[in-house]
Design an enzyme around this catalytic site. Sequence first.
Site: not given
Length: 249
Positions: A24, A197, A200
């Site tokens: 991601s 967070d 990330h």
Amino acid sequence: MALCEGLGGGSSLLWPRVLLFGDSITQFSFQQGGWGASLADKLVRKCDVLNRGFSGYNTRWAKIILPRLIRKGNVLDNPVAVTIFFGANDSALKDENPKQHIPLDEYEANLKSMVQYLKSVDIPESRVVLITPPPLCEAAWEKECLAQGCKLNRLNLVVGEYASACLHVARACGTDVLDLWALMQKDGQDFSSYLSDGLHLSPKGNEFLFSHLWPLIEKKVSSLPLLLPYWRDVAEAKPELSLLGDGDH
């Protein structure tokens, strides 16, 4: 349309490519201010930057799909540089997140296997950059986990073990490596602002990654020309003389 076809006598332009392969943190890298977007901007008219990020993926899955992304024999599939950026999911704790967790020794073997596959399809180690996972801000990530109804499923100390394994693969295989885990914690600095967070990258984290990655990519693409002539250099009377060449200026 006929006019365009009539002028279409030049050789096809081969646009070099840089491939970003990861989880991601790579998938999100084309968002505004993302490190992948910054790389694409830096390389405009020299390379296409391809985002092949897959949110939630680990190296076990990545190893399976890599041959579907790059095959031997197709010049378009032969990038001038490849980043391999996994570990944030592999390092998840087995008891709390067994689906994404990959044992440390397998993680190392998977990374090595991907580098060796690239070599087998004519992408040498000199074109590859391994990137370690970033450090984990446990307090911030625990809030995310609790909001999703689960316990903290990663630990920064464990992420560091995976970062060390990534470094070991880079040394063994002869690739470049960006030790994001260590750089973000250099001299004991507070790295929480680099993360959105706890896991990330934040805008500041994206900027940090790009600033350290660019020197590694730049040396791999520095010999590439600007594709097609600068507008002031295009022949005014007969522009096709300038524009139907081999793509260099």
